[in-house]
Design an enzyme around this catalytic site. Structure first.
Site: not given
Length: 273
Positions: A52-53
Site C-alpha cells: 500500500m502506498d
C-alpha cells in the site's frame, strides 16, 4: 442449506413413535451440527501480500503538508498564506514527478523546492535549514484517511501481510507510521530513500521482494493513488494493481489499473473474493 432425507425421516420417526425426549434432543443436536457444517465455507484470499502506498492513499498528506508548512513558516517568522502553500505544493509535486522520471535526486529535491518557492516570493531564506524544520513538522503529521484503520484491521485479521511502499524520506515516514492508528497492522515499511530506488522503477520492487524473500509475485497486489508512481510501478513489478481514486478522476492509462476503487473499504472484497 441441505438436510439429508434420512435425518428428516429419523426425526419424524421419533415424534410419531413417542421416543423419550432425551433421545429426540440428541438427534436434533446431531441434525443442527450437520446443518452447521454444510453452511461453513472457507473464505478465499486472492492476495495475501498487500502493498500500500502511504501518502494520499492511507495518509492525508495534504493535511500533513499544510500543518508542516504553516509551522515552518511561523518558526522562520515568515507570513503564511494559502496562496503560498499552494505555490509550494505545485513546485513540490513537479519536482517529485521529475524524481520519478530520474531527472533529479532526492537530496536536491529537498532544497530546490524551497529555493524555487522563496525566489518567487522574494524572501531570503536558508533553504536547507527551512527544509530541516519542515521535515520535523511533517513527521508529526500522521493523519490517516477515514476508512484506513478499518481496512488495515480487517485485512490483518484475515491473515494478510500488510506493507507500505512509499516514495519518501525515511525518518519522516517511519515516525508518521509509528504514531498513526494503523501502525500495529503494518508488518513493515519500504521507503525509496532507504531502498535507493523510487517507484515506479522495477528495482524498487525487486529490492522489496528480495527483502521479503518472496518469489511468487502473484500473491501480491499494490494499492495506490498515483497512476505514474503506483499503477505504473505495479506493472513494472509484474503485480496486480488497484487504483484508489476518491475524486473520480478520469483514467488516462486504464491498462495500468487492474482494479479501481473510490472508497478504501471497497478494497476488501478485491482481496477476499
Amino acid at each position: 442449506m441441505f438436510i439429508r432425507l434420512a435425518e428428516a425421516e429419523e426425526i419424524v420417526f421419533f415424534v410419531l413413535t413417542g421416543v423419550p425426549q432425551t433421545a429426540f434432543l440428541k438427534c436434533l443436536t446431531t441434525l443442527f451440527h450437520a446443518i452447521s457444517l454444510n453452511n461453513t465455507t472457507e473464505e478465499i484470499i486472492n492476495y495475501d501480500i498487500i502493498l500500500m502506498d502511504a501518502d494520499d492513499t492511507l495518509f492525508d498528506f495534504e493535511k500533513a503538508e499544510e500543518f508542516a508548512f504553516r509551522r515552518a513558516m511561523q518558526e522562520f517568522l515568515l507570513p503564511y498564506s494559502e496562496d503560498h502553500r499552494l505555490l509550494y505544493r505545485k513546485i513540490n509535486q513537479s519536482l517529485w514527478e521529475a524524481l520519478e522520471r530520474g531527472e533529479t535526486t532526492q537530496n536536491d529535491l529537498k532544497v530546490d523546492r524551497f529555493r524555487q518557492l522563496f525566489e518567487q516570493l522574494g524572501y531570503m531564506v536558508d533553504c536547507q535549514d527551512f527544509n530541516h524544520h519542515f521535515l520535523n513538522a511533517l513527521s508529526d503529521g500522521y493523519f490517516t484517511f477515514y476508512g484506513a484503520a478499518e481496512l488495515c484491521k480487517t485485512l490483518y485479521e484475515k491473515g494478510c501481510k500488510l506493507y507500505i511502499a512509499t516514495n519518501g524520506i525515511g525518518t519522516t515516514q517511519r515516525k508518521r507510521l509509528a504514531y498513526s492508528d494503523i501502525c500495529s497492522y503494518i508488518a513493515d515499511i519500504f521507503i525509496s530513500e532507504e531502498l535507493g530506488y523510487h517507484k515506479p522503477r522495477g528495482e524498487f520492487f525487486d529490492a522489496l521482494f528480495e527483502k521479503l524473500d518472496i518469489t511468487d509475485r502473484s500473491r501480491a497486489i499494490l494499492l495506490g493513488d498515483s497512476l505514474t508512481s503506483d499503477m505504473q510501478g505495479g506493472k513494472n513489478a509484474g503485480i496486480k494493481t488497484c487504483w484508489y481514486n476518491p475524486k473520480y478522476k478520469p483514467c488516462s492509462s486504464q491498462e495500468l489499473c487492474d482494479n479501481e476503487i473510490h472508497n478504501l473499504t471497497e478494497f476488501i472484497p478485491i482481496i477476499t473474493g
